[in-house]
Write a protein that holds these residues in place. Structure first.
Motif, PDB file in Angstrom:
ATOM      1  N   CYS A  81       7.345  42.804  86.563  1.00 59.51           N
ATOM      2  CA  CYS A  81       8.473  41.852  86.172  1.00 59.51           C
ATOM      3  C   CYS A  81       8.031  40.478  86.708  1.00 59.51           C
ATOM      4  O   CYS A  81       7.192  40.260  87.645  1.00 59.51           O
ATOM      5  N   ASP A 137      10.001  38.198  88.236  1.00 54.83           N
ATOM      6  CA  ASP A 137      10.998  37.822  89.240  1.00 54.83           C
ATOM      7  C   ASP A 137      10.247  37.301  90.226  1.00 54.83           C
ATOM      8  O   ASP A 137       9.025  37.969  90.706  1.00 54.83           O
ATOM      9  N   HIS A 158      11.616  46.481  89.364  1.00 47.39           N
ATOM     10  CA  HIS A 158      12.130  46.322  91.031  1.00 47.39           C
ATOM     11  C   HIS A 158      13.446  46.334  90.905  1.00 47.39           C
ATOM     12  O   HIS A 158      14.189  46.364  89.878  1.00 47.39           O
ATOM     13  N   CYS A 212      16.932  43.575  89.282  1.00 47.31           N
ATOM     14  CA  CYS A 212      16.137  43.090  88.181  1.00 47.31           C
ATOM     15  C   CYS A 212      17.319  42.362  87.267  1.00 47.31           C
ATOM     16  O   CYS A 212      18.006  42.981  86.550  1.00 47.31           O
ATOM     17  N   GLY A 213      16.871  40.981  87.060  1.00 49.62           N
ATOM     18  CA  GLY A 213      17.726  40.093  86.134  1.00 49.62           C
ATOM     19  C   GLY A 213      17.642  40.599  84.619  1.00 49.62           C
ATOM     20  O   GLY A 213      18.581  40.532  84.044  1.00 49.62           O
TER      21      GLY A 213
HETATM   22 ZN   LIG Z   1      13.181  41.658  87.090  1.00 49.61          ZN
END
Ligand SMILES: [Zn+2]
Length: 202
Positions: free
Chosen positions: A49, A51, A102, A105-106
């Motif tokens: 990701c 992030d 993770h 996670c957005g």
């Molecule tokens: Zn994420």
């Protein structure tokens, strides 16, 4: 030195053990410069990701030139990510691909929100990422009807990474062939931010 998938996995696990027990690996500039001026020899591909708290090099205690990292929100596998993986695996004879989700996670949270509120309007390209993750979130919802929201999120983060491992073989005959011949392993994993530990799913 060419490592097997299992040896490579052991290197990453050991690197994460160091990181999660409080050590951030630092490479000297001289070492980095020497590596930058030579051919790269990455030992693994990490589809991670994007992030800002998920830095594969740091969480696996790897330096410049060690791992081939592709970062995209939700660690999704669309043609440009898959093509990047094919390139690295073919060019550097890499034996291991890790799909790294993770905690917190957005991209997963945005997808859960989109499922709960279908009228929510997102920028069109972000909408595509959400649409890509949506079938996984819907499946998790259907299989866990009484689960709390944070439980749905935890399950969806894992399932998303696990499903993307399958997608990589479905959408790339090259990667499938390598997996079938035993030359490549593709594994799902999750970086837990509270513990800094990466959990591998087999
Ligand atoms: Zn994420």
């Amino acid at each position: 030195m060419h490592y097997t998938a299992d040896q490579t996995l052991a290197i990453l696990i050991e690197g994460n053990r160091k990181f999660s027990s409080g050590t951030i690996a630092v490479q000297s500039f001289q070492d980095a410069q020497q590596i930058m001026q030579a051919d790269q020899k990455p030992i693994a591909v990490i589809l991670s990701c994007a992030d800002s708290r998920v830095l594969p090099e740091q969480i696996f205690s790897q330096g410049i030139g060690d791992i081939f990292v592709i970062r995209v929100a939700g660690n999704i596998a669309k043609p440009s990510q898959i093509g990047s993986i094919e390139y690295a695996v073919k060019q550097y004879d890499i034996p291991l691909v890790v799909v790294l989700g993770h905690s917190d996670c957005g991209a997963i949270a945005s997808t859960i929100n989109a499922c709960r509120d279908p009228n929510k309007v997102l920028p069109e390209n972000l909408q595509q990422i959400v649409d890509d993750i949506k079938p996984t979130v819907i499946e998790v919802y259907e299989n866990n009807k009484t689960a709390a929201l944070d439980e749905i999120s935890t399950l969806a983060i894992k399932e998303n990474a696990v499903n993307i491992v399958s997608e990589l073989c479905e959408d790339s005959s090259f990667l499938k062939q390598r997996v079938d011949s035993g030359d490549l392993k593709i594994v799902a994993a999750k970086f837990n931010m509270e513990s800094a530990v990466v959990e591998f799913f087999d």
